[in-house]
Design an enzyme around this catalytic site. Sequence first.
Site, PDB file in Angstrom:
ATOM      1  N   CYS A   1      -0.322   4.101   2.282  1.00 35.06           N
ATOM      2  CA  CYS A   1      -0.035   3.883   3.704  1.00 35.06           C
ATOM      3  C   CYS A   1       1.443   4.096   4.019  1.00 35.06           C
ATOM      4  O   CYS A   1       1.787   4.682   5.037  1.00 35.06           O
ATOM      5  CB  CYS A   1      -0.380   2.442   4.120  1.00 35.06           C
ATOM      6  N   ASP A   2       2.326   3.614   3.162  1.00 33.76           N
ATOM      7  CA  ASP A   2       3.732   3.497   3.547  1.00 33.76           C
ATOM      8  C   ASP A   2       4.710   4.360   2.742  1.00 33.76           C
ATOM      9  O   ASP A   2       5.895   4.413   3.075  1.00 33.76           O
ATOM     10  CB  ASP A   2       4.171   2.023   3.439  1.00 33.76           C
TER      11      ASP A   2
ATOM     12  N   CYS B   1       0.835  -1.209   0.000  1.00 29.57           N
ATOM     13  CA  CYS B   1       0.000   0.000   0.000  1.00 29.57           C
ATOM     14  C   CYS B   1       0.865   1.252   0.000  1.00 29.57           C
ATOM     15  O   CYS B   1       1.434   1.633   1.038  1.00 29.57           O
ATOM     16  CB  CYS B   1      -0.924  -0.015   1.210  1.00 29.57           C
TER      17      CYS B   1
END
Length: 315
Positions: free
Chosen positions: A135-136, A132
Amino acid sequence: MRRVVILGTGPAGLTAAIYLARADMKPLIIEGSQPGGQLTMTREVDNYPGFVGGVMGPELMENMRKQAERFGAEFKTGWVNSLDLSGPPYRLRVEGLGDILTQSLIISTGASAKFLNIPGEKENIGRGVSTCATCDGFFFKDKKIVVIGGGDTAMEEAHFLAKFGSEVRIVHRRNELRASKIMQNRAQQNKKITWSLNKTPIEIMANNKNEVTGLKIKDNGTGEEEIIETDGIFIAIGHLPSTGFLKGQLNTDETGYIIVKPGSTQTSVPGVFACGDVQDSKYRQAITAAGTGCMAALDAERYVEGSAVHDWSKA
Ligand code: NDP
């Protein structure tokens, strides 16, 4: 007879549980083999609102669960072998729990990212391997990044990651990309993005500090192997929604994502609602899952209250 049963305990299912328990609907939540869902596989979650310094994925899920329990939500572990949606009521056949009848059902069984199943992959999730970018990506400022895949997700993630990384290399197993022309063009025009086409990833390398250091790939034409030095590897080879158990009783798209009525969580069967990633191939965020979990709870509550005229005792 239950008023509402929730299948799945990711952010969607747990948010639905919080709302329904608080509304005194006494929800039963059935959790399967991965309680807490995909977030339990991540480490720090930096973008869930309300946590100034971020929160660990498993902790966030544990807190949501405790919050639902505080209002009296009941959790049981079981595996739904089959279900009969020809009601209402709906009948769930749950391994370990027997048959359960319910007036309404919320499906929040999620989706899972597809993995390559190569050495070094699973053990480095959250330590340089991610599924993701939203997200990261932030953790890879000025770092070298690899994105694996040739579809729209890979193009989109590479473009997004190029904002953070010093360079982004797309590794794809064929010479042709699957992505739409417009997404391909956008990636091709991005000067930070480079390409390794017709290459198969064979191993993810890490150092003894558990930091990803490289990706070993093999040229599909010559068989030659090389190692791409990288700090982060984003696997973008698709997701699979967990809907096999439905056996075609709800309308889904060709991949298996449940189709809901736009602006609601209503599926093709009245009284059956879907929320979270099981009905969302686009946003796939914890916060959007939680948001649709809230919607499903309100939809289910209104459905059950509105069907009060139905004599459930004769069902
Ligand atoms: P896709 O299934 O479209 O693409 C997956 C990619 O991963 C393919 O290029 C495939 O290769 C590759 N792949 C699959 N398995 C492996 C493997 N084992 N090893 C190596 N490579 C592998 O998935 P996406 O997630 O990209 O997209 C899903 C859907 O979501 C699509 O309909 C897409 O259009 C849509 N989407 C739309 C977006 C937008 O419009 N903004 C953004 C993101 C997704 P191969 O091509 O060889 O099969």
